[in-house]
Write a protein that holds these residues in place. Structure first.
Motif, PDB file in Angstrom:
ATOM      1  N   SER A 131       0.834  -1.209   0.000  1.00 30.60           N
ATOM      2  CA  SER A 131       0.000   0.000   0.000  1.00 30.60           C
ATOM      3  C   SER A 131       0.863   1.250   0.000  1.00 30.60           C
ATOM      4  CB  SER A 131      -0.933  -0.003   1.217  1.00 30.60           C
ATOM      5  OG  SER A 131      -1.830  -1.085   1.168  1.00 30.60           O
ATOM      6  N   HIS A 132       1.968   1.195   0.734  1.00 30.71           N
ATOM      7  CA  HIS A 132       2.899   2.327   0.780  1.00 30.71           C
ATOM      8  C   HIS A 132       3.431   2.636  -0.618  1.00 30.71           C
ATOM      9  CE1 HIS A 132       6.307   4.769   2.338  1.00 30.71           C
ATOM     10  NE2 HIS A 132       6.986   4.179   1.377  1.00 30.71           N
ATOM     11  N   PHE A 133       3.849   1.611  -1.342  1.00 33.46           N
ATOM     12  CA  PHE A 133       4.402   1.818  -2.679  1.00 33.46           C
ATOM     13  C   PHE A 133       3.346   2.377  -3.635  1.00 33.46           C
ATOM     14  CE2 PHE A 133       7.272  -1.924  -1.435  1.00 33.46           C
ATOM     15  CZ  PHE A 133       8.213  -1.077  -0.879  1.00 33.46           C
ATOM     16  N   LYS A 134       2.146   1.828  -3.576  1.00 35.04           N
ATOM     17  CA  LYS A 134       1.090   2.289  -4.476  1.00 35.04           C
ATOM     18  C   LYS A 134       0.679   3.724  -4.152  1.00 35.04           C
ATOM     19  CE  LYS A 134      -0.822  -2.272  -5.507  1.00 35.04           C
ATOM     20  NZ  LYS A 134      -1.978  -3.187  -5.369  1.00 35.04           N
ATOM     21  N   LYS A 148      13.522   6.958  -3.163  1.00 38.93           N
ATOM     22  CA  LYS A 148      13.197   7.592  -1.884  1.00 38.93           C
ATOM     23  C   LYS A 148      11.979   6.944  -1.249  1.00 38.93           C
ATOM     24  CE  LYS A 148      11.840  12.081   0.069  1.00 38.93           C
ATOM     25  NZ  LYS A 148      11.554  13.510  -0.259  1.00 38.93           N
ATOM     26  N   GLU A 149      10.955   6.701  -2.069  1.00 42.96           N
ATOM     27  CA  GLU A 149       9.709   6.129  -1.540  1.00 42.96           C
ATOM     28  C   GLU A 149       9.914   4.675  -1.095  1.00 42.96           C
ATOM     29  OE1 GLU A 149       9.054   9.666  -3.502  1.00 42.96           O
ATOM     30  OE2 GLU A 149       9.828   7.839  -4.484  1.00 42.96           O
ATOM     31  N   ILE A 150      10.716   3.936  -1.840  1.00 43.89           N
ATOM     32  CA  ILE A 150      10.979   2.544  -1.458  1.00 43.89           C
ATOM     33  C   ILE A 150      11.731   2.486  -0.138  1.00 43.89           C
ATOM     34  CG2 ILE A 150      12.310   0.480  -2.070  1.00 43.89           C
ATOM     35  CD1 ILE A 150      11.619   1.053  -4.991  1.00 43.89           C
ATOM     36  N   LEU A 151      12.743   3.305   0.004  1.00 46.38           N
ATOM     37  CA  LEU A 151      13.566   3.255   1.212  1.00 46.38           C
ATOM     38  C   LEU A 151      12.881   3.855   2.427  1.00 46.38           C
ATOM     39  CD1 LEU A 151      17.100   4.106  -0.250  1.00 46.38           C
ATOM     40  CD2 LEU A 151      16.138   1.862   0.309  1.00 46.38           C
ATOM     41  N   SER A 152      11.749   4.535   2.225  1.00 43.47           N
ATOM     42  CA  SER A 152      11.043   5.131   3.359  1.00 43.47           C
ATOM     43  C   SER A 152      10.012   4.187   3.989  1.00 43.47           C
ATOM     44  CB  SER A 152      10.341   6.423   2.928  1.00 43.47           C
ATOM     45  OG  SER A 152       9.299   6.149   1.999  1.00 43.47           O
ATOM     46  N   VAL A 153       9.783   3.018   3.380  1.00 42.97           N
ATOM     47  CA  VAL A 153       8.810   2.083   3.937  1.00 42.97           C
ATOM     48  C   VAL A 153       9.354   1.507   5.244  1.00 42.97           C
ATOM     49  CG1 VAL A 153       9.667   0.018   2.739  1.00 42.97           C
ATOM     50  CG2 VAL A 153       7.259   0.176   3.360  1.00 42.97           C
ATOM     51  N   GLU A 154       8.448   1.248   6.182  1.00 39.53           N
ATOM     52  CA  GLU A 154       8.848   0.701   7.480  1.00 39.53           C
ATOM     53  C   GLU A 154       8.576  -0.795   7.541  1.00 39.53           C
ATOM     54  OE1 GLU A 154       6.950   2.870  10.609  1.00 39.53           O
ATOM     55  OE2 GLU A 154       8.507   4.419  10.617  1.00 39.53           O
ATOM     56  N   ILE A 155       9.515  -1.540   8.109  1.00 45.30           N
ATOM     57  CA  ILE A 155       9.347  -2.985   8.298  1.00 45.30           C
ATOM     58  C   ILE A 155       9.831  -3.362   9.695  1.00 45.30           C
ATOM     59  CG2 ILE A 155       9.644  -3.507   5.840  1.00 45.30           C
ATOM     60  CD1 ILE A 155      12.517  -4.461   6.587  1.00 45.30           C
ATOM     61  N   PRO A 156       9.286  -4.438  10.287  1.00 42.08           N
ATOM     62  CA  PRO A 156       9.810  -4.917  11.573  1.00 42.08           C
ATOM     63  C   PRO A 156      11.159  -5.584  11.369  1.00 42.08           C
ATOM     64  CG  PRO A 156       8.091  -6.386  10.775  1.00 42.08           C
ATOM     65  CD  PRO A 156       8.133  -5.223   9.823  1.00 42.08           C
ATOM     66  N   LEU A 157      12.060  -5.451  12.338  1.00 39.63           N
ATOM     67  CA  LEU A 157      13.413  -5.989  12.183  1.00 39.63           C
ATOM     68  C   LEU A 157      13.813  -6.784  13.427  1.00 39.63           C
ATOM     69  CD1 LEU A 157      15.711  -5.913  10.054  1.00 39.63           C
ATOM     70  CD2 LEU A 157      16.794  -4.180  11.500  1.00 39.63           C
TER      71      LEU A 157
END
Length: 395
Positions: A131-134, A148-157
């Motif tokens: 959803s973030h990418f779209k 920029k938009e790809i690297l700004s997505v948040e993921i659990p680590l």
């Protein structure tokens, strides 16, 4: 809420863009392949040889900065606006011994910290990431998402060892799901081979059956122009082209109408064939579905055709409508939204073998469909398990 800290992708990765190789660079065969977006499949797997485009082998030295290795994580940065399937979809590269060179609009994630690539793929497959990418994608007929938009997505680590355990568990579930889907595909192929054995090649009519216009053997109807501002929260489902997928009807996305009063002619019946008249699925034919008793009651909406057999077995007709013969017959209008006409459908020259033989084929289809129903149930259960694990581990 995630049990692990969330980080922006840019905190653990950078992204390298691919090179704009030209079509004039392609050659007939080599050990070097241009890795394009089409090598990223919608289910996040990697297919090195999908519609392979070969480059001279010396390119692997000349463009060594773009050479991919097994385990690299890549991501699709472009897709079609009207039907995005791979935008933001990640995958893990499996070169199969080929030199794979990264093409433009495919990004390679370069790890800045120790990260498990398989886990990262699953984390980026989460609905929140897609959803973030779209949301940030822009463009015209093609939509693009930038670095920029790809690297700004948040993921659990989670810790790296935990990442590996999670990826191993999800790989096992994914392999089981793929096996179930392969079983389903084999059953579909069994029906196709049975059709060919009994009726020959429908395109060439290799067994020389009589042919006639479809309108003599079917009632064909287009749907009602429902006013979208008057949709109901519940009531009777509306079936139309937007929810007819290549392999199913997405009833979960159906709209509702409060009542069928005055619309009785548009009520569908069990075994009716429904066909999307807009946006045909060009690669494999038209988007076609068949109504089951569990789908009823259902109303037909405009730009969708209902095909109901008369003096012909409905199951046999369904396979004829799904055949390459039908696709080749219909005239897809070259407009912004490709479509077919009711005239195209009615004028289709359908094969007319003896009804007894059609009925025999239908009995075989019924038995195979019973097996398919069991496999579909197993697929649903496996998909539910996979989605539950994804949600537990990667949200």
């Amino acid at each position: 809420m995630s049990k692990w800290e969330k980080v922006k992708l840019g905190e653990i990765c950078d992204l390298d863009n691919g090179y704009a190789f030209k079509s004039s660079d392609y050659i007939s065969n080599s050990n070097t392949i241009n890795c394009r977006m089409s090598n990223i499949r919608p289910n996040a797997t990697f297919d090195a040889l999908y519609n392979a485009k070969y480059l001279p082998d010396n390119y692997s030295v000349k463009y060594s900065n773009y050479l991919l290795r097994d385990g690299d994580v890549i991501i699709a940065m472009t897709d079609m606006a009207n039907d995005p399937k791979i935008l933001g979809v990640p995958t893990v590269v499996e070169t199969q011994g080929y030199n794979m060179l990264l093409n433009q609009r495919v990004g390679r994630l370069r790890f800045l910290k120790e990260v498990d690539g398989a886990y990262l793929k699953y984390a980026l497959c989460q609905p929140q990431a897609r959803s973030h990418f779209k949301r940030f994608a822009g463009g015209g007929l093609q939509i693009n998402v930038g670095k920029k938009e790809i690297l700004s997505v948040e993921i659990p680590l989670p810790p790296v060892e935990t990442q590996k355990q999670i990826a191993k568990t999800l790989d096992t579930a994914a392999e089981l799901l793929a096996l179930r889907k392969q079983q389903l595909a084999e059953l579909d192929n069994l029906i196709k081979s049975q059709f060919i054995e009994m009726f020959g090649d429908p395109v060439t009519n290799s067994l020389g059956w009589d042919t006639d216009l479809l309108e003599k053997y079917a009632n064909v109807l287009t749907g009602h122009p429902f006013d979208s501002s008057k949709y109901s929260e519940n009531g009777i489902k509306i079936c139309g082209g937007l929810i007819i997928m290549p392999d199913r009807i997405a009833w979960e996305d159906a709209k509702y109408w409060s009542s069928s009063l005055g619309l009785e002619k548009y009520l569908l019946e069990e075994n009716d064939i429904v066909l999307a008249m807009d946006r045909p699925w060009i690669s494999s034919g038209f988007k076609i579905g068949q109504i089951s008793r569990y789908d009823l009651p259902t109303l037909l909406i405009q730009r969708t055709a209902r095909i109901r057999a008369k003096n012909m077995n409905q199951s046999f007709m369904n396979w004829m409508i799904s055949s390459q013969r039908f696709l080749m017959h219909c005239n897809i209008t070259e407009t912004t939204v490709p479509h077919i006409s009711i005239k195209d459908i009615k004028s289709f020259e359908i094969l007319v073998p003896p009804l007894e033989l059609q009925n025999q084929f239908a009995e075989i289809v019924t038995k195979i469909n019973e097996q398919k129903a069991l496999v579909k149930k197993a697929i649903y259960e496996t998909q539910y398990l996979f989605d539950s694990l994804m949600s537990e581990y990667c949200e």
